[in-house]
Design a protein around this motif. Sequence first.
Motif, PDB file in Angstrom:
ATOM      1  N   ASN A   7     -35.964   2.215  -2.752  1.00 42.41           N
ATOM      2  CA  ASN A   7     -35.247   2.635  -1.552  1.00 42.41           C
ATOM      3  C   ASN A   7     -33.796   2.951  -1.928  1.00 42.41           C
ATOM      4  O   ASN A   7     -33.106   2.118  -2.510  1.00 42.41           O
ATOM      5  N   ALA A  59     -38.058  11.866   7.466  1.00 37.99           N
ATOM      6  CA  ALA A  59     -37.666  10.457   7.427  1.00 37.99           C
ATOM      7  C   ALA A  59     -36.154  10.327   7.300  1.00 37.99           C
ATOM      8  O   ALA A  59     -35.533  10.992   6.482  1.00 37.99           O
ATOM      9  N   ARG A  60     -35.589   9.451   8.088  1.00 33.50           N
ATOM     10  CA  ARG A  60     -34.150   9.223   8.001  1.00 33.50           C
ATOM     11  C   ARG A  60     -33.823   8.172   6.942  1.00 33.50           C
ATOM     12  O   ARG A  60     -32.720   8.194   6.372  1.00 33.50           O
ATOM     13  N   ALA A  61     -34.726   7.273   6.660  1.00 34.86           N
ATOM     14  CA  ALA A  61     -34.461   6.206   5.690  1.00 34.86           C
ATOM     15  C   ALA A  61     -35.501   6.258   4.577  1.00 34.86           C
ATOM     16  O   ALA A  61     -36.538   6.916   4.696  1.00 34.86           O
ATOM     17  N   ARG A  92     -25.391  11.494   5.391  1.00 33.73           N
ATOM     18  CA  ARG A  92     -25.992  10.174   5.600  1.00 33.73           C
ATOM     19  C   ARG A  92     -24.920   9.126   5.904  1.00 33.73           C
ATOM     20  O   ARG A  92     -23.745   9.336   5.612  1.00 33.73           O
ATOM     21  N   GLN A  94     -36.267  11.109   2.088  1.00 35.54           N
ATOM     22  CA  GLN A  94     -35.399  11.710   3.094  1.00 35.54           C
ATOM     23  C   GLN A  94     -35.301  13.230   2.948  1.00 35.54           C
ATOM     24  O   GLN A  94     -35.061  13.937   3.919  1.00 35.54           O
ATOM     25  N   HIS A  95     -35.469  13.727   1.717  1.00 40.53           N
ATOM     26  CA  HIS A  95     -35.379  15.175   1.523  1.00 40.53           C
ATOM     27  C   HIS A  95     -36.734  15.868   1.661  1.00 40.53           C
ATOM     28  O   HIS A  95     -36.858  17.032   1.296  1.00 40.53           O
ATOM     29  N   VAL A 148     -28.688   6.255   5.001  1.00 35.75           N
ATOM     30  CA  VAL A 148     -29.672   6.697   6.005  1.00 35.75           C
ATOM     31  C   VAL A 148     -29.177   7.995   6.645  1.00 35.75           C
ATOM     32  O   VAL A 148     -28.005   8.108   7.010  1.00 35.75           O
ATOM     33  N   TRP A 149     -30.098   8.924   6.781  1.00 31.61           N
ATOM     34  CA  TRP A 149     -29.758  10.267   7.286  1.00 31.61           C
ATOM     35  C   TRP A 149     -29.248  10.170   8.729  1.00 31.61           C
ATOM     36  O   TRP A 149     -29.787   9.410   9.525  1.00 31.61           O
ATOM     37  N   ASN A 152     -39.311  16.174  -2.072  1.00 26.77           N
ATOM     38  CA  ASN A 152     -38.236  15.407  -2.693  1.00 26.77           C
ATOM     39  C   ASN A 152     -38.589  14.881  -4.076  1.00 26.77           C
ATOM     40  O   ASN A 152     -37.764  14.214  -4.687  1.00 26.77           O
ATOM     41  N   HIS A 187     -34.772  15.776  10.885  1.00 29.95           N
ATOM     42  CA  HIS A 187     -34.393  14.368  11.011  1.00 29.95           C
ATOM     43  C   HIS A 187     -33.976  14.021  12.436  1.00 29.95           C
ATOM     44  O   HIS A 187     -34.232  12.924  12.920  1.00 29.95           O
TER      45      HIS A 187
END
Lengths: 656, 656, 656
Positions: free
Chosen positions: C223, A368-370, C509, A374-375, C514-515, A332, A382
């Motif tokens: 974030n 990672a979802r958060a 998301r 995330q990418h 969030v994913w 990412n 995910h």
Amino acid sequence: MPPTRAAHRRVTPRGATFMRFGVCYYPEQWPRGRWADDAASMVELGLELVRIGEFAWSRYEPARGRFEFGWLDEAIDTLANAGLKVVLGTPTATPPVWLARERPEILSVGPDGRRRAYGSRRHTSTTSRAYREEAARIVSVLVGRYGQHPAIAAWQIDNEPGNHDSARCWSEESHLAFQAWLSCRFGGSIEALNDAWGTVFWSMTYPSFEAVELPVPTVTGHNPSLLVAHLAFAAEQAAEALAEQRAIVTAGSPGRELFTNLYLGDIDIDPRQVARPTGLGSVDIYPHGLGNADDVAFVLDLARGSALAAEQGPEGLGGRAWIVEQQPGPVNWTGDNPAVPAGQVRLWCWQAAMHGVETLLWFRWRAARAGQEQHHAALLRHDGTRAPAWDEAARFIREYERVGSLSPHLLPRPPARVALVHDHLDAWMLEVIPQVHDASHRMLVTAAHAAARRLGLDVDVVPADADLTGYEVVLAPALHTVTPDRIARLEAALAAGALVILGPRSLVRDQHAVWVDEPVPGGLSARLGARVEHAGSPAGWPRDASDPSQLVLDDPREPLAVGGWIETLTDVADDATVLGRARGGPLDGEPVVVRRGGLVHLGAASMEAWARVLGLLLRRRPRPDHLEVFERGGRHVTLDHRTRTIGGLGSVSDRD
Amino acid sequence: MPPTRAAHRRVTPRGATFMRFGVCYYPEQWPRGRWADDAASMVELGLELVRIGEFAWSRYEPARGRFEFGWLDEAIDTLANAGLKVVLGTPTATPPVWLARERPEILSVGPDGRRRAYGSRRHTSTTSRAYREEAARIVSVLVGRYGQHPAIAAWQIDNEPGNHDSARCWSEESHLAFQAWLSCRFGGSIEALNDAWGTVFWSMTYPSFEAVELPVPTVTGHNPSLLVAHLAFAAEQAAEALAEQRAIVTAGSPGRELFTNLYLGDIDIDPRQVARPTGLGSVDIYPHGLGNADDVAFVLDLARGSALAAEQGPEGLGGRAWIVEQQPGPVNWTGDNPAVPAGQVRLWCWQAAMHGVETLLWFRWRAARAGQEQHHAALLRHDGTRAPAWDEAARFIREYERVGSLSPHLLPRPPARVALVHDHLDAWMLEVIPQVHDASHRMLVTAAHAAARRLGLDVDVVPADADLTGYEVVLAPALHTVTPDRIARLEAALAAGALVILGPRSLVRDQHAVWVDEPVPGGLSARLGARVEHAGSPAGWPRDASDPSQLVLDDPREPLAVGGWIETLTDVADDATVLGRARGGPLDGEPVVVRRGGLVHLGAASMEAWARVLGLLLRRRPRPDHLEVFERGGRHVTLDHRTRTIGGLGSVSDRD
Amino acid sequence: MPPTRAAHRRVTPRGATFMRFGVCYYPEQWPRGRWADDAASMVELGLELVRIGEFAWSRYEPARGRFEFGWLDEAIDTLANAGLKVVLGTPTATPPVWLARERPEILSVGPDGRRRAYGSRRHTSTTSRAYREEAARIVSVLVGRYGQHPAIAAWQIDNEPGNHDSARCWSEESHLAFQAWLSCRFGGSIEALNDAWGTVFWSMTYPSFEAVELPVPTVTGHNPSLLVAHLAFAAEQAAEALAEQRAIVTAGSPGRELFTNLYLGDIDIDPRQVARPTGLGSVDIYPHGLGNADDVAFVLDLARGSALAAEQGPEGLGGRAWIVEQQPGPVNWTGDNPAVPAGQVRLWCWQAAMHGVETLLWFRWRAARAGQEQHHAALLRHDGTRAPAWDEAARFIREYERVGSLSPHLLPRPPARVALVHDHLDAWMLEVIPQVHDASHRMLVTAAHAAARRLGLDVDVVPADADLTGYEVVLAPALHTVTPDRIARLEAALAAGALVILGPRSLVRDQHAVWVDEPVPGGLSARLGARVEHAGSPAGWPRDASDPSQLVLDDPREPLAVGGWIETLTDVADDATVLGRARGGPLDGEPVVVRRGGLVHLGAASMEAWARVLGLLLRRRPRPDHLEVFERGGRHVTLDHRTRTIGGLGSVSDRD
């Protein structure tokens, strides 16, 4: 005292070292109910090691002194119960919000004079006493709790220090520390500093150490002596902070492996200062960030070499290395983040294996979802299902075990015949005086390394204080700094019969970034029987009407691009041989490659030029760019980086 | 009172002016034992002048009031004893560290509101009272000590003021001074300022001068009237500070040449404000920074023109110029720093000579071992041996002396038939409203200058207050600002029979950067019999599908690129002639070149367009781009900037 | 309460809606003696509306409480006497200097922590209580004076809020307001925020809302949950500030149109938050800034759609839009500012008319002589004579009136069969996680819109809370955020028989960035019978040796570029159909377009790919890129954006 090596290696039935595999895992980011399933799945994949905890500080100390280790106990036990070993990370790359608010002086200050905002990571100053105290406190707590835990196989100290250009800090605390460091370095004599740095230039003579300012950006460039000293200071501060953590871990958790994972695409941190004390180099391998397959190969050898002790010569392995984060798919953070085709992850792993890496952990188990990454691809998607990387990792592990079982002689790295001398001080020198685009220390060094690899030669990337006498060939690209010790080591290698090839930008300035008062290459010009005349761009003027000079060696019909830097030689002695000359451009006809006895000066920067010169000298033919060859157990193992196929590994091979 | 010219010229046996040569030298950077050898070697080379001292403040005043002039006395005497004359530089470009610490208010403040860090150079504010006081103090000390020294032939005041975009300062002291300057300029009437600047636009009406802020970067652009005023203020402050130094030198060291060496690649400083009071323009010539050979030629003529007095017309020499720093090889500060082929340094010197430069000093004697400029070439290498530039300088001096002896008629610059009107105010105007890429004042002016040079015409670059009536051709490219005086001078030239060619972006706005309330070209539209319609980019929209408009003159098969700017004309009178039209692109078919009587408006920005129009009007054929021709004593002296060869200089020529 | 629509429309004899025309005028910038002439000339041109006053605050309140409205009274009366109606702008985009000095807290603070300098515009903070108070005060004064004036037809609230990236403010006041906003959003529970944002990542768990910092730039990225929240907060603050002004105007000047003109090239402001409450979308159309003709078309449809109420479905007009600033020639702010060929201004106007714009005002009447926009074209030149745009505007108005009279059925926009779902939240999501170059929300959305336009389809750009059941085709490109409501609306459209096409980056998301914890496209993967595997760049590695993957649909001989983003699908169900696959590059052979029932997932980003897929699905053939076709009253009205000609408009047409 570093742990003995044998304790951490597995040995195949036939005696070869055997890699271990693992993954980076963040139990704090997933429901507890998932942990056991994850652990079982890791074991199914063939993993042994799980790195955890390096970003979890806020989770186990949510407020000062209020510790909540229950979840971490459970996570470790869950992994251990599944048969996995744990690599526990100290959490000092991301202190919690409450700590940054309570002691804001742990945060570093940028060159703009503003304290770094909280957010992201690596916003701390390793010079900050508060940071050092808090790091020692939390590491002591961790070691006290888990130091003797049987599942803990290794400790990771911090995480990628220096990444994101974070090593330098412009706080007043750092300023005072820098002045004290300089005073110590110059024996308290500001006159010594002024002399060493030539501060009479532009009237910058310091009346005292208190008068030395940090190199805050100003109307134009600072004295390079100041800039290099500041880079060296920052790297030492970081290394010292890591050493403080290591001391606590070593005392409280003896017998475990110890390392700090570095991202060697940066030059903020000197990897030898970090890896040598533990005897183990650790590197995070993200090919998409590093460049191409040649850059990856170089970094792998650099990681191994960073762990070598002073005075060490060729001894076969050339240093120990772990990959603690291995790229499993697209990432990412590289700007455009290319796609990853089928077979690529497997090939990257085989490249690591063939370069002698001991242990490989993929980053990360589940996407990672958060948060910021995330990418970033992972072994699981995910939603917890298996991503393509899972299959590739599984295939690689199966293949590796099969080769280890059927053809173990193909795996061990034999003693290298070639040494490439590499020192971080030179990287800093060229960083502060680039002079041209596209001739950084990394570029110059990688070109030489890749050229040797094109000839199928294994290369030890060795420190400047290595014993060079056991090597047949010594490459010295961009060995910029002249010291008596370096000259003595190169002379010793020559005396021992080695072929020594000086690359561009070598032996030019002293350790304070002041030009030598003698012909370049400093200390070896007389021996070479020539001196460097032009050193810089091969391009002419005006820019829009001028082609750069090329290089012609033995075949005048094949002029070679010289890359971003060229050096011409003059005053060539009668008994020296001109092996190559500039062709076209502003330097047409000038000598570029000169040899006298075992000493060669090669004044071109391109991999092509290095490969052709090496090929001539060693009577070897370079392979095509996409083929990486390893001579192992009398066979040629070949990685094809274009087709992502493998040859020479027996039944594992994609082709003959 | 400027010194009389004759005192500073040598005359050849046959009466021609004769150049003098010299070098920049830093005795403080080298061991005393070397000085006498250096001086002897300079004399051997044929040098007469040595510039010293401009960066040596910290060395002769290491602490306030503690002067250590012994070394400088000895250095001057050593040079004088060898028969050399000294150009002594005032050291105000690099005050010592102790002074910056004692009086930090001498340092300028950047647009980010932070005081400039010490380090590098030109970090001082010429508005600072403290800086002015300290400058006056140290110059008085210097003049007191060396003002009457027989070896002192000239004084250099400061060094490259304005370089590195350093003229502007955002300190509160500068802020208050700017407000006072504006109040003075507008007679104390804020209403006058509001009217003149049109501050009703975007509601920026000032209630008082105290309410005027510096143009600190904000969300989008500032009022161009404010920006131009701030540039003009900064340049005046710098000029005023230099004048204060000159007054001290003139009083204490009469009869010496006085100058400030400017780097005319910048536009921070108005060269006329600096050179006119002394009658001597001085420029540092670094072709690698300036652009190409055309840019160098323009800057040489600009340097000469900067010394012209108001009302001065053509008188043959068109102003006096010295080059106090001449590039001797690759430099360190242009980003990619090209190589310099054999013969280039010699050719650059010949170009300076043919453009009428009186005195030429190479920068520098020996390459610096320490500090920021280690990669800057010199006559000697770092280790004191002779660099290639030494041989080229020696050859040039021999050749020059030979031509001066055998063919002195080839050297003097004859009266120019062409004037190019140039004013710094216009450069600032286009700087603050660029409107397109690649149409800066410098680009537009250089295109016209180079075109005249392609035709073999000498050009006087004259100020806007020059008497234009003696010229056959007057070029007015980017003569942006309309004033009654300018119009009157152009009218007078027309009345005197001159051909006056207005280039693009001419006669558009008043001295406060407000658009004229009449057709463009303001003041001359009626006389031209046409008005400018489109003025800006020749490109169309959308960008990816549109070719720019070209220019067609007499031959429709040869469309010409127009460069970064095009102007079309409309309302063309019946008795006006359209000499060229746009071809293709968004402006297809529109008039671009219109003539009525002696007045021409040329709406294209490229050198090619200028050269073709000038060729048509003057019935001359442009030479190829790489040839620079000088008509001298009935012959053509030719410099070939591609092959770096010379023709037409008798036995010195490389070819016929 | 928005005014009823009918009051503001004129109707042709045959019943069609009829556009109104006008211009932006700055009487304060011109002599009073000119006003009546200007007004008469406007009427002659066919204008009805004149926008004034939005930058005139300093002129009618030159000091606090000292009002000078006489000139404005006279200006309004002069316009009214000529028969013109006035659009009065509130002046809050450019508060006077005296106010910024008196209450500097109205100025915003940049991410560097410095308060914005006065100068330029939009330097204010909409979070500032002082700014809100002063805005309310001056708007109340204006409304009190002119609210009932019969000439006032409409009010413009502020001017281009959010332009120049000005919506966000980093002041301490904004910081505290952001914390309070977050607390409100998360019900006072910091645990809720930590859970929603996944702050355990990199240890960023907040102990309290007071600990949340603004996303000040730091060593690396913040974030994305924080970044999106900050963007949403800033947009809401701006919308709230505008609502406060609207409330005052509505109360004091009932029955007038109300709008805020947005520059929809920015994404700082959510246009629906601004336009929906008034039922009128207003946009400034500068094609040179927006991109190409496709971008203009999209923005016109977006402006209309921004005024739609929630739950609104297709009803023919698809929303109301005004253009309050229309480009009349070259502008000054796009960097290179292309030329504008003859016929272009007319064509832009016809494009606006055909897209259903109700009212069009050109910006501006006369070119500004002072200030930042001097190079901005206008209907009159700087000197008051008629510029080319005057003639083009006149021609367009004549043509429009002629078509309205002879062929009124060609003008009304029929109900659209296609909806494109667009929400600003998605734009912010992709802004903070771009992942690749060239795949912004705008790029992805415009590609889908332009593809539908290539097929001659009118498109309603509808909000995510629209009723989609009346459309035949629903396009969902970059519909990034998954919410239950969105899924329900898409399911309802499918149930109603619509073809629903998900584009790349859709349904990934949740609203906190969030994913999703399920396969992508979230909420519809099961229905699609496939899941997204690779999502990102089509390029491979290493960059210099790798071509990106292309897309092949039905014809293998015609591979299509996929643009900056590609998605491959996996786990494709047996009853799903693969309509297209990747060809070449790292993703060769993978499914890219999958259909199951009425649901299609299209994993390519280029307009070409969208047009080909839509063409296949709807059995239509795309027109060439330069043709824009409108199906009107049974005929095809065609705008040729390459030749700038019009077809299908009867006698107005340039060709058949």
